[in-house]
Design an enzyme around this catalytic site. Sequence first.
Site, short mmCIF file in Angstrom:
data_model
loop_
_atom_site.label_atom_id
_atom_site.label_comp_id
_atom_site.label_asym_id
_atom_site.label_seq_id
_atom_site.Cartn_x
_atom_site.Cartn_y
_atom_site.Cartn_z
N LYS A 199 0.85 -1.18 0.00
CA LYS A 199 0.00 0.00 0.00
C LYS A 199 0.89 1.24 0.00
O LYS A 199 1.71 1.43 0.89
CB LYS A 199 -0.91 0.01 1.23
CG LYS A 199 -1.86 1.21 1.29
CD LYS A 199 -2.76 1.11 2.51
CE LYS A 199 -3.69 2.31 2.63
NZ LYS A 199 -4.54 2.23 3.83
N LYS A 252 -2.25 -1.51 -3.64
CA LYS A 252 -3.11 -0.33 -3.60
C LYS A 252 -2.25 0.92 -3.70
O LYS A 252 -1.27 1.04 -2.94
CB LYS A 252 -3.91 -0.33 -2.30
CG LYS A 252 -4.85 0.86 -2.14
CD LYS A 252 -5.58 0.81 -0.80
CE LYS A 252 -6.54 2.00 -0.68
NZ LYS A 252 -7.24 2.00 0.63
#
Length: 328
Positions: A199, A252
Site C-alpha cells: 500500500k 493499492k
Amino acid sequence: MSARFPVARPRRLRRTPALRRLVAETRLAPADLVLPMFVKEGLGEPAPIASMPGVYQHTRDSLRKAAHEAVEAGVGGLILFGIPAVKDAAGSGADAPDGVVQTALRDLASDLGDAAVVMTDLCLDEFTDHGHCGLLTDAGEIDNDATLERYASVAVAQARAGADVVAPSGMMDGQVAAIRAALDGAGFPELPILGYSAKYASAYYGPFRDAAECAPRFGDRATHQQDPANADESIREILLDLEEGADMVMVKPAGAYLDVVRRVRDTVDVPVAAYQVSGEYAMIEAAARNGWLDRERTIDESLIAIRRAGADIVLTYWATEVAQRLAR
C-alpha cells in the site's frame, strides 16, 4: 518460423465484436469484483460524496439495500468502511461490539448469508480523532507495537460480528502475525486475512478521505505506507505478510502500480487483489462529465488493465454498475 504478411493477417481475428470476444485473452466477470462501501453512524439518509459522484455514505438501511443490489448483480464481495459518531485517540469504536462496522456486519450476515463475501477494512484511521492509522506516542508518532494490540482486538470484534475476511490496511510492521494469533486464539482459525501488503503513500486517496472522514489532523502516512518510487520493497512486504499468515495480498492503488501488480502475480501463488482507489474513480468520472472521455469504455478499459496485469480480484467503486452491464 512464423508466417509473414500477406499470409499472416492478425486483423482477421479483430473483424467483428463476436470474434474479438471469442479470442479475448483477459475477461471481466462480476465475481472478480469487490464493492467498497461506507456506512456512517447516525445518518438519517444516504449522504452523497461530492468528490466521488455516485458514491454514498450509507445508513444501515441504505447499506443493506445497496448490498442486495450488488449481490443480485453477481458482485463477488463487499468491503466495509465505518464512520463512527464519536472518535477518540484510541479509536475505541473500531472494536466496540455495537460499533458501526460490527452492527453493519450483523445486518449483512443476516441478509446475505453466503451469497457474497463480506470483508472488513481493519484500520483505526476512520475511528481516531487524529486521523492516523494507529496509536500515537507523546511525541505524536505512530506507536507500531501498541497499535498491533488494537488491530488484534478489532480483528476479533469483526470476526465475532460475522466478517468473512478481515483486511488490515494500516501497513504496520507485524500486523498480519498479530491478527492471525488473535483470531486463532479467539476460535477463528479458519477466517482468512487479506493483507493490504503493498500500500503506497499515494496522492490518489484524496476523495476517500472525504468519504471516510479520516484525513490526518497533522502530518501524513508516509512513515508506514510505501514510497511510490519503490517496487522491490513491495515484494518484500508481500512475502513478509505471507510468512505471517496472510491468505491473500493486495496492491493499492491499482492503476499507477500495474507493474507492481504484475511482479506480485509472478512471485506468489495466492490470490492477488488490486484496489482501484477513489482518485482513479474521481478522475474518470470528472473527465467523462466534461465530455473528454467515453465513460463506459474508459471504466471497462481501466478494469481490464488491472486484470491483465495479474489481479484476480479488483476492488472498485463501479463494481455493481459493471456487473450489471456484464449481465446484459
